[in-house]
Design an enzyme around this catalytic site. Sequence first.
Site, mmCIF file in Angstrom:
data_model
loop_
_atom_site.group_PDB
_atom_site.id
_atom_site.type_symbol
_atom_site.label_atom_id
_atom_site.label_comp_id
_atom_site.label_asym_id
_atom_site.label_seq_id
_atom_site.Cartn_x
_atom_site.Cartn_y
_atom_site.Cartn_z
ATOM 1 N N TYR A 103 102.045 -39.055 86.729
ATOM 2 C CA TYR A 103 102.137 -38.817 88.176
ATOM 3 C C TYR A 103 100.787 -39.070 88.850
ATOM 4 O O TYR A 103 100.706 -39.819 89.825
ATOM 5 C CB TYR A 103 102.597 -37.382 88.425
ATOM 6 C CG TYR A 103 102.753 -37.027 89.880
ATOM 7 C CD1 TYR A 103 103.829 -37.500 90.620
ATOM 8 C CD2 TYR A 103 101.831 -36.204 90.512
ATOM 9 C CE1 TYR A 103 103.976 -37.169 91.950
ATOM 10 C CE2 TYR A 103 101.969 -35.868 91.845
ATOM 11 C CZ TYR A 103 103.046 -36.345 92.560
ATOM 12 O OH TYR A 103 103.191 -36.014 93.889
ATOM 13 N N LYS A 107 99.744 -42.012 91.616
ATOM 14 C CA LYS A 107 99.241 -41.624 92.939
ATOM 15 C C LYS A 107 97.836 -42.156 93.178
ATOM 16 O O LYS A 107 97.497 -42.539 94.302
ATOM 17 C CB LYS A 107 99.290 -40.102 93.106
ATOM 18 C CG LYS A 107 100.711 -39.538 93.108
ATOM 19 C CD LYS A 107 101.526 -40.123 94.247
ATOM 20 C CE LYS A 107 102.888 -39.469 94.376
ATOM 21 N NZ LYS A 107 103.595 -39.887 95.579
ATOM 22 N N SER A 138 109.203 -28.652 95.388
ATOM 23 C CA SER A 138 110.167 -29.730 95.492
ATOM 24 C C SER A 138 111.324 -29.443 94.549
ATOM 25 O O SER A 138 111.232 -28.613 93.656
ATOM 26 C CB SER A 138 109.524 -31.081 95.180
ATOM 27 O OG SER A 138 108.951 -31.076 93.902
#
Length: 154
Positions: A103, A107, A138
């Site tokens: 991740y 990013k 989330s």
Amino acid sequence: QTYAPKLILLDITDISCIRDVAKEILNCYGCVDILINNASMKVKGAVQSISLELDKKIMDANYFGPITLTKAILPNMISRRTGQIVLINSIQGKIGIPFRAAYAASKHAAVGFFDCLRAEMEEFDISVSTVNPTFICSYHRQPAPGNWEASIWK
């Protein structure tokens, strides 16, 4: 002029369909004034436990998806010499934390791309912004044992 909304489905990890979706949007509305790249996918796990296949899926969703969509819309903005592109990214695009390597890497890559794009688009009066919020809640599915697909956060 006001346009009726139109729902267009897009799987940001399916890079092959993004250009067609962008073309559909441009054919429908003629232009895109503001593009907000806000799709994301993340996974939590130790580097050695995350497969290369999942690393690639995360990179498709968080890096290749937004840049492919942006590149598909960009010529229209450049020809009109106006537009705004926004990347909703993550603080993890600036810092890495344990168990989020795929991740964070995706990013970081997105930040690098959009920082370069910002400099290139200045001459065309196209604004490029990157928003890096801190940790957010989330949607998350609890995975079944051995089911890496279910460990993805969307």
